[in-house]
Design an enzyme around this catalytic site. Structure first.
Site, PDB file in Angstrom:
ATOM      1  CD  GLU A  90      -2.999  -1.096   0.165  1.00 18.46           C
ATOM      2  OE1 GLU A  90      -2.956  -0.036  -0.630  1.00 18.46           O
ATOM      3  OE2 GLU A  90      -3.546  -2.156  -0.072  1.00 18.46           O
ATOM      4  CB  CYS A 126      -1.198   7.208   1.444  1.00 22.39           C
ATOM      5  SG  CYS A 126      -2.769   6.196   2.078  1.00 22.39           S
TER       6      CYS A 126
END
Length: 466
Positions: A220, A254
């Site tokens: 991720e 993110c």
């Protein structure tokens, strides 16, 4: 406090931890549905009982307000556990599949089975949620787990270590604190799965190390997530929702909007609306707001301040080195070759570039690596369709930011440089599960054409496999 005294850097100790977890797994202690449900309930109870400790630690490490800490770290995790408990029994059931004509007399099924020992390497930006959300999937799938929290958020790391030590046998779930050396030693172990959340550069190292042992991974990562504001957008809502996404955790997210692509007809008005939204959220001086986070370290702060030189701060631009805070900032006069446009910003700075046609937008976004997220503000379904069909990205929102990651019904993950694999809800269970194919053949009769001695084999096989 010398936090390093808790770090494990002895390879023998780490080898023993992994070996102990393997033996626990081989003893079948994680596989029954009752053991998985019990563990998830324990995790939920531990989180609920320690809510204030968690929020205090997040305040200490990142200056997160209690509202932000609960919403983005605790509440989202509790919802993930609730959703998993509700659906786990169905997810665990072997799935019967149809039988091909060539396999008359047999039965096929797909059996979900856990991998074994899972390593979860967590980042510092959402240090609690991004350590324990993957753990929910690992437990639900029947694995043991080793969690490596970030050394940049030591208060949260300590809470995670104590919370899980109180709740679980370390042979089942344990925390190993440390920095780069500790992570390097962990990656040498005979693990069964690695789940990493962090930067693209470190993700490449994780994949390289995992590849040496062919250990499956989920990465991720991140990247430069564009936020497109078309000329017909509802600018009042767009401004608030953009600043919600960029202001959360001081931009250290993110999936935060990384840069703005704004239609030239909407630019001036959007700038004013963004300024109003910042004032509404954080007051006239965000640097002193108790609702606004700080940058995690001096190194990251210095990196972000350098980006301020790449354009003209038409909103914000102030910062305080003593408190490691930077105002939510909109930069104009930014070029595609500026440093701020070359890497993920991971801070409260929002470069703004104007456009005239959607083709410009599509061309420029396609030139960059596929982003983790994309956000589009428009009232036109045609524009929505063009952008979502022609651009590749991990996931995103139309007329909002961030919210796609907060539902267990949608998988979350990247594509290309922004990551590989996905999780949340059912996808977390699937990520930590190997789906084993099983065929049970009858012994009541035998089809002779399958054997090489049968003269009519080819004719029969061609008839069946045409």
């Amino acid at each position: 406090m010398n936090h390093e005294r808790f770090y494990i850097t002895d390879e023998t100790v780490i080898e023993h931890i992994v070996s102990t977890q393997k033996q626990y797994f081989y003893a079948q202690k994680t596989k029954s549905i009752s053991s998985r449900i019990q563990a998830l309930n324990k995790l939920r109870d531990a989180v609920k009982q320690n809510e204030q400790r968690i929020m205090d630690a997040l305040k200490q490490d990142l200056n997160k307000s209690e509202v932000e800490a609960y919403t983005s770290e605790i509440g989202i995790l509790l919802e993930e556990i609730r959703f998993t408990l509700k659906h786990l029994a169905k997810w665990m059931k072997p799935k019967k599949v149809k039988t091909a004509l060539t396999h008359v007399g047999s039965k096929g099924k797909i059996v979900p089975e856990p991998y074994g020992v899972a390593l979860i390497i967590a980042p510092w930006n959402y240090p609690f949620q991004l350590a324990l959300s993957p753990l929910v999937g690992a437990i639900a799938a029947g694995n043991t787990a080793i969690i490596k929290p970030s050394e940049l958020t030591p208060s949260v790391s300590r809470v995670i270590q104590e919370l899980l030590a109180e709740a679980f046998d370390p042979a089942f779930v344990t925390v190993i604190e440390g920095a780069v050396e500790t992570t390097s030693l962990l990656l040498k172990q005979a693990l069964d799965y690695i789940f990493f959340t962090g930067s693209v550069n470190v993700g490449k190292i994780i994949m390289q190390e995992a590849g040496k042992q062919l250990i499956p991974v989920t990465l991720e990562l991140g990247g430069k997530s564009p936020c497109i504001v078309h000329e017909d957008a509802n600018l009042d809502l767009a401004a608030k929702r953009i600043m919600f996404g960029k202001g959360m955790n001081a931009g250290q997210t993110c999936v935060a909007p990384d840069y703005l692509l704004v239609h030239k007809k909407a630019k001036a008005q959007l700038v004013e609306k963004l300024r109003e939204a910042i004032s509404q959220f954080y007051g006239s001086n965000p640097l002193e707001s108790d609702r606004y986070g700080r940058i995690v370290s001096e190194r990251h702060f210095t990196r972000l301040v350098e980006f301020l030189k790449d354009g003209n701060a038409i909103v914000g631009g102030g910062y305080n080195k003593n408190t490691l805070t930077i105002e939510p900032t909109v930069l104009s006069e930014v070029s595609w070759t500026s440093d701020v446009m070359q890497e993920e910003i991971f801070g409260p700075i929002l470069p703004m570039i104007e456009y005239e046609t959607l083709d410009e937008v599509i061309h420029k976004v396609q030139e960059k690596a596929k982003p983790l997220a994309l956000y589009l503000f428009t009232e036109s379904e045609d524009v929505q369709n063009v952008i979502t069909e022609r651009l590749s990205f991990g996931g995103g929102c139309i007329n909002d930011t961030l919210m796609h990651i907060a539902t267990p019904y949608l998988p979350f993950g990247g594509v290309g440089e922004s990551g590989t694999g996905q999780y949340h809800g059912k996808d977390s269970f699937q990520t930590f599960t190997h789906f084993k194919s099983m065929l049970s053949q009858t012994t009541k009769f035998d089809l002779s054409f399958r054997y090489p001695s049968e003269k009519q084999s080819l004719k029969v096989i061609k008839r069946l496999l045409k």
